[in-house]
Design a protein around this motif. Structure first.
Motif, PDB file in Angstrom:
ATOM      1  N   HIS A   1      27.316  20.087 -47.917  1.00 59.06           N
ATOM      2  CA  HIS A   1      28.272  21.181 -48.026  1.00 59.06           C
ATOM      3  C   HIS A   1      29.421  20.991 -47.029  1.00 59.06           C
ATOM      4  CE1 HIS A   1      25.358  23.084 -50.614  1.00 59.06           C
ATOM      5  NE2 HIS A   1      24.445  23.000 -49.647  1.00 59.06           N
ATOM      6  N   PRO A   2      30.612  21.440 -47.364  1.00 63.91           N
ATOM      7  CA  PRO A   2      31.779  21.251 -46.473  1.00 63.91           C
ATOM      8  C   PRO A   2      31.566  21.785 -45.066  1.00 63.91           C
ATOM      9  CG  PRO A   2      32.481  22.027 -48.625  1.00 63.91           C
ATOM     10  CD  PRO A   2      30.987  22.103 -48.618  1.00 63.91           C
ATOM     11  N   ASN A   3      30.753  22.825 -44.926  1.00 64.79           N
ATOM     12  CA  ASN A   3      30.548  23.431 -43.608  1.00 64.79           C
ATOM     13  C   ASN A   3      29.345  22.863 -42.847  1.00 64.79           C
ATOM     14  OD1 ASN A   3      32.746  25.156 -43.965  1.00 64.79           O
ATOM     15  ND2 ASN A   3      31.486  26.689 -45.033  1.00 64.79           N
ATOM     16  N   ASP A   4      28.681  21.872 -43.433  1.00 64.53           N
ATOM     17  CA  ASP A   4      27.538  21.260 -42.746  1.00 64.53           C
ATOM     18  C   ASP A   4      27.984  20.570 -41.463  1.00 64.53           C
ATOM     19  OD1 ASP A   4      25.666  22.084 -44.544  1.00 64.53           O
ATOM     20  OD2 ASP A   4      25.482  20.161 -45.594  1.00 64.53           O
ATOM     21  N   ARG A   5      27.209  20.747 -40.414  1.00 70.72           N
ATOM     22  CA  ARG A   5      27.496  20.083 -39.144  1.00 70.72           C
ATOM     23  C   ARG A   5      27.067  18.607 -39.212  1.00 70.72           C
ATOM     24  NH1 ARG A   5      28.374  23.486 -34.777  1.00 70.72           N
ATOM     25  NH2 ARG A   5      28.166  25.715 -35.249  1.00 70.72           N
ATOM     26  N   TYR A   6      27.544  17.852 -38.245  1.00 67.52           N
ATOM     27  CA  TYR A   6      27.233  16.417 -38.176  1.00 67.52           C
ATOM     28  C   TYR A   6      25.721  16.194 -38.182  1.00 67.52           C
ATOM     29  CZ  TYR A   6      26.928  11.686 -36.189  1.00 67.52           C
ATOM     30  OH  TYR A   6      26.632  10.371 -35.970  1.00 67.52           O
ATOM     31  N   GLY A   7      25.010  16.918 -37.335  1.00 67.29           N
ATOM     32  CA  GLY A   7      23.568  16.741 -37.219  1.00 67.29           C
ATOM     33  C   GLY A   7      22.842  17.064 -38.516  1.00 67.29           C
ATOM     34  N   THR A   8      23.324  18.114 -39.210  1.00 71.30           N
ATOM     35  CA  THR A   8      22.698  18.514 -40.480  1.00 71.30           C
ATOM     36  C   THR A   8      22.870  17.426 -41.531  1.00 71.30           C
ATOM     37  OG1 THR A   8      23.189  20.837 -39.980  1.00 71.30           O
ATOM     38  CG2 THR A   8      22.645  20.284 -42.265  1.00 71.30           C
ATOM     39  N   ILE A   9      24.093  16.867 -41.610  1.00 71.33           N
ATOM     40  CA  ILE A   9      24.366  15.799 -42.584  1.00 71.33           C
ATOM     41  C   ILE A   9      23.470  14.592 -42.300  1.00 71.33           C
ATOM     42  CG2 ILE A   9      26.113  14.193 -43.455  1.00 71.33           C
ATOM     43  CD1 ILE A   9      28.236  16.299 -42.803  1.00 71.33           C
TER      44      ILE A   9
END
Length: 534
Positions: A201-209
């Motif tokens: 998702h566009p709002n995903d943080r670096y760590g989440t991705i």
């Protein structure tokens, strides 16, 4: 209306596909895949009409269907071919559309098979998700261009030139297929999005991705994973790949299975760590000079004759030269050669390739010349950096002088220093490589290399900006003095005057005094590497 047409068919992109490599295996597979696609395209054309005549490369239907398996692991078919096709313009157009679609289907199936192999434990639904993203990436990546030119009573070469111009114009008008990207880019190509099962998702943080990518790539097959028994699998834990580069990484398994019955062997391409001795290795890039003039005959049989000679050179002589000196050949597509070789053999291999190319029996004949980029780098240096460097060197060799036929040589030293020089392949009646090797041998047996550092210390301050020393006699005298003083015990009887003259020849062809100084330092490097080997 004529019933014959000249067709030029190309498959790309070449540079970006081959250059996108984190390891030597990627480099080999990128070259081999393009060669394989061109081979398959030619086979489809022959299947549709046996009267099709391949002009370049000169390959028969029988050779395509039953290739020589000995060197089948080498990319020896260029990514473009020229052919004469019989039929009306409409018929030829329809055939070429079919060939293009066939190539796209083959490449798509190739990438899909990689997903099946690397992620065989996924559900069908999960695999399908990865394949949908891969299909979009292929659509934006694969560049296939072809032109059809009527071939009536006009000379063949004129028709071919018209087709080349139209092909160039067509490439200039290419459109780009935009594929939205929200995730990390591929670790190999740095262009396309890495495959991921979870939506990003566009709002995903670096760590989440990263967590989502790790979750996907942790499900790859055993042979593609890092583990205790096998320190490094085919894909590292830190590597997240796009669908195209995943296909490259799994290519060897695909081709091993496909050509198992034919008896072709696809041994893994060695790591740079396994090439030569010591901490350095060399990359050779060769390209024929003024090839347009070689293909200037008015009749197609003259064009085909050159094509046959190139095929013989690439398929027979290049592999023999490279491999007998413990080198590893990446590709040999006619006049284009790329090889990884040991440092102590690099000058010998480059010389033999150059003069085989102009040999009447092995290559194109005495009028043919070739320019070379040769780079020597540390085995821990990034592969992409050295590949970029050797391409630039080959271009510098081409621009060295009007007649080209040059050798651009560079050494990337471990401490970050870069030595570089460009020399012609022949100086008077001697080959430049033999002059260099003769002096390396002298350093190994007779001289201390300290003379070079004394020479650098004394003469560097006397260099004019971008120029050379004005007094050649003074230069000659000082070289003699330093060489004579640097003779080792037991070698006092050796006459160094012939070697002084050799150095003066090298000085005279070097563009600047700095090029000559770099060359002297390179000679000490070659001597040191040979010393390590022994």
């Amino acid at each position: 209306m004529t019933n014959r047409h000249v067709v030029i068919f190309t498959i790309g992109p070449v540079q970006s596909f081959i250059a996108s490599a984190r390891r030597t295996e990627d480099l080999w597979s990128g070259s081999y895949i393009l060669s394989y696609l061109a081979r398959e395209a030619m086979k489809v054309l022959y299947q549709m009409d046996e009267t099709t005549e391949m002009v370049f490369p000169k390959v028969s239907k029988e050779e395509l269907n039953k290739p020589n398996v000995k060197n089948f692991h080498i990319a020896s078919i260029p990514n473009r071919f020229t052919t004469i096709v019989q039929g009306s313009a409409e018929q030829v157009y329809a055939r070429l559309k079919e060939v293009e679609q066939s190539v796209r289907n083959i490449f798509t199936d190739f990438c899909f098979q990689a997903i099946e192999e690397v992620f065989h434990s996924l559900s069908d639904e999960e695999k399908e998700k990865l394949k949908r993203l891969t299909e979009k990436q292929i659509l934006s990546f694969l560049e296939i261009y072809w032109v059809i030119e009527p071939y009536g009573d006009e000379p063949f070469n004129k028709v071919r030139e018209q087709a080349e111009k139209r092909l160039g114009a067509l490439k200039n008008e290419k459109t780009f297929e935009y594929v939205p990207q929200t995730s990390f880019v591929c670790a190999v190509c740095k262009e396309r999005e890495a495959l991921c099962l979870d939506d990003i998702h566009p709002n995903d943080r670096y760590g989440t991705i990263k967590q989502k990518l790790v979750k996907t790539w942790s499900r790859r097959a055993y042979e593609y994973r890092e583990n205790e028994e096998k320190q490094t699998g085919k894909i590292k834990d830190s590597e997240f790949l796009c669908g195209v580069c995943l296909g490259k990484r799994a290519a060897r398994s695909y081709f091993e299975e496909k050509f198992k019955q034919a008896g072709a062997k696809f041994r893994p391409f060695p790591s740079v760590l396994d090439i030569g001795h010591g901490n350095y290795y060399a990359i050779i890039m060769m390209d024929g000079d003024n090839m347009g003039k070689m293909f200037s005959g008015d009749k197609e049989h003259a064009y085909s004759e050159v094509s046959e000679k190139l095929a013989r050179f690439a398929q027979q002589h290049v592999p023999h030269i490279v491999e007998k000196h413990d080198g590893k050949l990446v590709y040999a597509g006619g006049d284009d050669v790329l090889a990884f070789v040991p440092v102590d053999k690099v000058l010998i291999i480059a010389e033999q390739l150059r003069f085989a190319f102009s040999d009447q029996e092995k290559g194109l004949g005495k009028e043919a010349t070739a320019s070379f980029g040769v780079i020597i780098g540390h085995k821990k240096a990034p592969l992409h950096m050295l590949l970029d460097g050797v391409r630039k060197l080959e271009k510098k060799a081409k621009s060295y002088r009007k007649e080209k036929d040059a050798l651009a040589l560079s050494i990337y030293m471990g401490a970050g220093e870069i030595l570089e020089t460009v020399l012609p392949w022949k100086i008077e009646h001697e080959t430049t490589s033999q002059l260099l090797l003769k002096f390396v041998d002298l350093l190994h047996t007779t001289l201390s290399s300290t003379f070079i550092y004394r020479f650098l210390e004394a003469f560097s301050p006397l260099l004019e900006q971008g120029g050379k020393w004005k007094e050649n006699d003074m230069l000659r005298l000082e070289l003699y003095r330093l060489l004579h003083r640097s003779k080792r015990e037991g070698a006092k009887h050796v006459d160094v005057r012939p070697y002084v003259e050799d150095l003066m020849k090298l000085h005279d062809v070097a563009k600047t005094g700095y090029d000559f100084l770099y060359l002297l330092k390179m000679l000490t490097f070659f001597r040191r590497k040979e010393g390590e080997k022994k």
